[in-house]
Scaffold this motif. Structure first.
Motif, PDB file in Angstrom:
ATOM      1  N   ASN A  89      -6.584 -10.170 -20.945  1.00 18.19           N
ATOM      2  CA  ASN A  89      -5.304  -9.742 -20.368  1.00 18.19           C
ATOM      3  C   ASN A  89      -5.487  -8.569 -19.413  1.00 18.19           C
ATOM      4  O   ASN A  89      -4.871  -8.519 -18.341  1.00 18.19           O
ATOM      5  N   LEU A  90      -6.333  -7.620 -19.808  1.00 22.92           N
ATOM      6  CA  LEU A  90      -6.585  -6.461 -18.947  1.00 22.92           C
ATOM      7  C   LEU A  90      -7.253  -6.885 -17.642  1.00 22.92           C
ATOM      8  O   LEU A  90      -6.933  -6.377 -16.562  1.00 22.92           O
ATOM      9  N   GLU A  91      -8.183  -7.839 -17.731  1.00 24.37           N
ATOM     10  CA  GLU A  91      -8.854  -8.320 -16.522  1.00 24.37           C
ATOM     11  C   GLU A  91      -7.868  -9.030 -15.594  1.00 24.37           C
ATOM     12  O   GLU A  91      -7.925  -8.881 -14.367  1.00 24.37           O
ATOM     13  N   LYS A  92      -6.948  -9.820 -16.174  1.00 23.64           N
ATOM     14  CA  LYS A  92      -5.940 -10.505 -15.366  1.00 23.64           C
ATOM     15  C   LYS A  92      -5.016  -9.504 -14.679  1.00 23.64           C
ATOM     16  O   LYS A  92      -4.659  -9.666 -13.507  1.00 23.64           O
ATOM     17  N   GLU A  93      -4.607  -8.455 -15.424  1.00 20.18           N
ATOM     18  CA  GLU A  93      -3.752  -7.435 -14.838  1.00 20.18           C
ATOM     19  C   GLU A  93      -4.450  -6.733 -13.677  1.00 20.18           C
ATOM     20  O   GLU A  93      -3.836  -6.472 -12.632  1.00 20.18           O
ATOM     21  N   ALA A  94      -5.735  -6.429 -13.854  1.00 17.49           N
ATOM     22  CA  ALA A  94      -6.492  -5.757 -12.800  1.00 17.49           C
ATOM     23  C   ALA A  94      -6.639  -6.666 -11.585  1.00 17.49           C
ATOM     24  O   ALA A  94      -6.519  -6.218 -10.435  1.00 17.49           O
ATOM     25  N   GLU A  95      -6.879  -7.954 -11.826  1.00 16.39           N
ATOM     26  CA  GLU A  95      -7.028  -8.913 -10.719  1.00 16.39           C
ATOM     27  C   GLU A  95      -5.711  -9.071  -9.970  1.00 16.39           C
ATOM     28  O   GLU A  95      -5.683  -9.120  -8.736  1.00 16.39           O
ATOM     29  N   ASN A  96      -4.598  -9.135 -10.700  1.00 13.45           N
ATOM     30  CA  ASN A  96      -3.288  -9.251 -10.050  1.00 13.45           C
ATOM     31  C   ASN A  96      -2.981  -8.016  -9.208  1.00 13.45           C
ATOM     32  O   ASN A  96      -2.439  -8.134  -8.100  1.00 13.45           O
ATOM     33  N   ALA A  97      -3.319  -6.839  -9.739  1.00 13.90           N
ATOM     34  CA  ALA A  97      -3.092  -5.602  -8.985  1.00 13.90           C
ATOM     35  C   ALA A  97      -3.930  -5.587  -7.716  1.00 13.90           C
ATOM     36  O   ALA A  97      -3.461  -5.167  -6.649  1.00 13.90           O
ATOM     37  N   LEU A  98      -5.172  -6.072  -7.809  1.00 11.76           N
ATOM     38  CA  LEU A  98      -6.047  -6.132  -6.643  1.00 11.76           C
ATOM     39  C   LEU A  98      -5.501  -7.111  -5.605  1.00 11.76           C
ATOM     40  O   LEU A  98      -5.511  -6.839  -4.401  1.00 11.76           O
ATOM     41  N   GLN A  99      -5.015  -8.271  -6.072  1.00 10.40           N
ATOM     42  CA  GLN A  99      -4.447  -9.251  -5.153  1.00 10.40           C
ATOM     43  C   GLN A  99      -3.230  -8.685  -4.429  1.00 10.40           C
ATOM     44  O   GLN A  99      -3.038  -8.914  -3.229  1.00 10.40           O
ATOM     45  N   GLU A 100      -2.387  -7.939  -5.145  1.00 15.40           N
ATOM     46  CA  GLU A 100      -1.210  -7.327  -4.517  1.00 15.40           C
ATOM     47  C   GLU A 100      -1.631  -6.352  -3.417  1.00 15.40           C
ATOM     48  O   GLU A 100      -1.017  -6.312  -2.344  1.00 15.40           O
ATOM     49  N   LYS A 101      -2.679  -5.565  -3.681  1.00 21.35           N
ATOM     50  CA  LYS A 101      -3.156  -4.626  -2.668  1.00 21.35           C
ATOM     51  C   LYS A 101      -3.724  -5.365  -1.469  1.00 21.35           C
ATOM     52  O   LYS A 101      -3.546  -4.948  -0.323  1.00 21.35           O
ATOM     53  N   ARG A 102      -4.402  -6.486  -1.719  1.00 23.85           N
ATOM     54  CA  ARG A 102      -4.956  -7.290  -0.614  1.00 23.85           C
ATOM     55  C   ARG A 102      -3.845  -7.868   0.244  1.00 23.85           C
ATOM     56  O   ARG A 102      -3.909  -7.860   1.475  1.00 23.85           O
ATOM     57  N   PHE A 103      -2.806  -8.401  -0.409  1.00 18.90           N
ATOM     58  CA  PHE A 103      -1.688  -8.973   0.344  1.00 18.90           C
ATOM     59  C   PHE A 103      -0.991  -7.893   1.169  1.00 18.90           C
ATOM     60  O   PHE A 103      -0.616  -8.122   2.322  1.00 18.90           O
ATOM     61  N   GLU A 104      -0.822  -6.718   0.570  1.00 18.51           N
ATOM     62  CA  GLU A 104      -0.163  -5.638   1.292  1.00 18.51           C
ATOM     63  C   GLU A 104      -0.985  -5.216   2.498  1.00 18.51           C
ATOM     64  O   GLU A 104      -0.448  -4.969   3.585  1.00 18.51           O
ATOM     65  N   ALA A 105      -2.320  -5.131   2.323  1.00 20.59           N
ATOM     66  CA  ALA A 105      -3.195  -4.766   3.435  1.00 20.59           C
ATOM     67  C   ALA A 105      -3.142  -5.825   4.539  1.00 20.59           C
ATOM     68  O   ALA A 105      -3.134  -5.500   5.738  1.00 20.59           O
ATOM     69  N   LEU A 106      -3.089  -7.096   4.141  1.00 25.82           N
ATOM     70  CA  LEU A 106      -3.007  -8.183   5.116  1.00 25.82           C
ATOM     71  C   LEU A 106      -1.686  -8.127   5.882  1.00 25.82           C
ATOM     72  O   LEU A 106      -1.646  -8.284   7.107  1.00 25.82           O
ATOM     73  N   GLU A 107      -0.595  -7.880   5.147  1.00 26.49           N
ATOM     74  CA  GLU A 107       0.724  -7.774   5.794  1.00 26.49           C
ATOM     75  C   GLU A 107       0.744  -6.611   6.779  1.00 26.49           C
ATOM     76  O   GLU A 107       1.257  -6.748   7.905  1.00 26.49           O
TER      77      GLU A 107
END
Length: 214
Positions: free
Chosen positions: A125-143
């Motif tokens: 669960n912790l790994e999934k949360e960290a991966e989701n947080a990383l994906q959100e940062k990637r999407f924000e950087a792309l936007e």
């Protein structure tokens, strides 16, 4: 979520306790209830320093007055809109959290097969949360990169009605918070600026994403 609570009797709040508190604004211009009998962990991680310092040393039934201070970790929008408030904090109860033993009974209660299985699920669960947080940062950087590269003006006819709607909603929220007309008026310019930025971002991303999809 599986902890039990032990009421603390005969002493004042110490660091690490949990306290049920109520907070009221006692500013003459805008008296109101801010928090009603909610439980907080009295630590730097969970409370802003001024509130934690105000609570430590108070016993159940006691209250103290103070002035709210800006949290150094606050976002820019919070910093820009922050206004010190004179408050009274009332202590309704003091508690210690008793964590459950990590045993077969707890394992069964949370739906795991064994202690090892429970640890594995927690780690997953912790790994999934960290991966989701990383994906959100990637999407924000792309936007942000898209918005910087493709800068274009939006027709006023498209955004004006939405702009007015959002401004009215923000002002209505301030009225619900019982701010005076003068306080609301002082925030109008800031609200309009924030809403304009939000609409510009969301609408330009909408059109860019449609183009990318094509």
């Amino acid at each position: 979520s599986n902890a039990t609570w032990e009421k603390v009797e005969g002493r004042a709040i110490e660091e690490g306790d949990f306290a049920d508190i109520s907070i009221d604004s006692i500013d003459e211009a805008n008296p109101k209830s801010i928090v009603k009998d909610r439980r907080f962990e009295v630590t730097n991680k969970r409370l802003v320093p001024w509130l934690k310092n105000l609570l430590i040393g108070l016993s159940e039934g006691e209250s103290a007055e103070g002035v709210s201070e800006l949290d150094e970790q606050a976002t820019e929008s919070v910093k820009n809109s922050f206004k010190p408030t004179h408050v009274r904090v009332q202590v309704n109860g003091i508690y210690k959290m008793i964590k459950p033993e990590l045993d077969d009974e707890l394992v069964k209660k949370v739906g795991a097969d064994s202690i090892e299985d429970l640890r594995s699920k927690i780690l997953s669960n912790l790994e999934k949360e960290a991966e989701n947080a990383l994906q959100e940062k990637r999407f924000e950087a792309l936007e942000n990169a898209l918005l910087e590269k493709y800068n274009f003006q939006l027709p006023a006819s498209i955004v004006e009605s939405e702009r007015q709607k959002r401004i009215e909603e923000r002002i209505q929220h301030l009225k619900y918070d019982e701010l005076s007309d003068d306080e609301i008026k002082s925030k109008e310019e800031e609200i309009e600026k924030e809403v304009n930025e939000q609409i510009d971002r969301s609408y330009r991303l909408y059109f860019l994403n449609k183009q990318i999809a094509r």
